[in-house]
Write a protein that holds these residues in place. Sequence first.
Motif, short mmCIF file in Angstrom:
data_model
loop_
_atom_site.label_atom_id
_atom_site.label_comp_id
_atom_site.label_asym_id
_atom_site.label_seq_id
_atom_site.Cartn_x
_atom_site.Cartn_y
_atom_site.Cartn_z
N UNK A 220 0.83 -1.21 0.00
CA UNK A 220 0.00 0.00 0.00
C UNK A 220 0.86 1.26 0.00
N UNK A 221 1.95 1.23 0.73
CA UNK A 221 2.85 2.38 0.77
C UNK A 221 3.50 2.65 -0.57
N UNK A 222 3.90 1.58 -1.25
CA UNK A 222 4.52 1.75 -2.57
C UNK A 222 3.50 2.27 -3.57
N UNK A 223 2.28 1.74 -3.52
CA UNK A 223 1.23 2.21 -4.42
C UNK A 223 0.93 3.69 -4.16
N UNK A 224 0.84 4.08 -2.90
CA UNK A 224 0.57 5.48 -2.58
C UNK A 224 1.70 6.39 -3.04
N UNK A 225 2.94 5.95 -2.90
CA UNK A 225 4.07 6.76 -3.37
C UNK A 225 4.05 6.89 -4.89
N UNK A 226 3.71 5.82 -5.57
CA UNK A 226 3.61 5.89 -7.03
C UNK A 226 2.49 6.82 -7.47
N UNK A 227 1.36 6.76 -6.78
CA UNK A 227 0.27 7.67 -7.10
C UNK A 227 0.65 9.12 -6.81
N UNK A 228 1.38 9.33 -5.73
CA UNK A 228 1.85 10.69 -5.43
C UNK A 228 2.78 11.21 -6.50
N UNK A 229 3.67 10.35 -7.00
CA UNK A 229 4.56 10.76 -8.09
C UNK A 229 3.77 11.04 -9.36
N UNK A 230 2.75 10.24 -9.63
CA UNK A 230 1.92 10.45 -10.82
C UNK A 230 1.16 11.77 -10.73
N UNK A 231 0.59 12.07 -9.57
CA UNK A 231 -0.12 13.33 -9.40
C UNK A 231 0.83 14.52 -9.47
#
Length: 64
Positions: free
Chosen positions: A6-17
Amino acid sequence: MRPLFSGIVNCLLGALFTYFAIQQVQVGGWGFFSYLLLLIATLDLGSGIRLIFLHFKLKNSVKK
């Protein structure tokens, strides 16, 4: 879900945004949507980092 995933997915989404916000600023300047994208990116990156640290904290507490 596991905290590390979940942490990795959230970091990837943060980078995408963050990427979307940069593109929005280049196209239309600093508007409401740019600030909204940056706010979402900040929240995603913060929660992602917190979940990754939680994973390692839980992993260390299980070893002891």
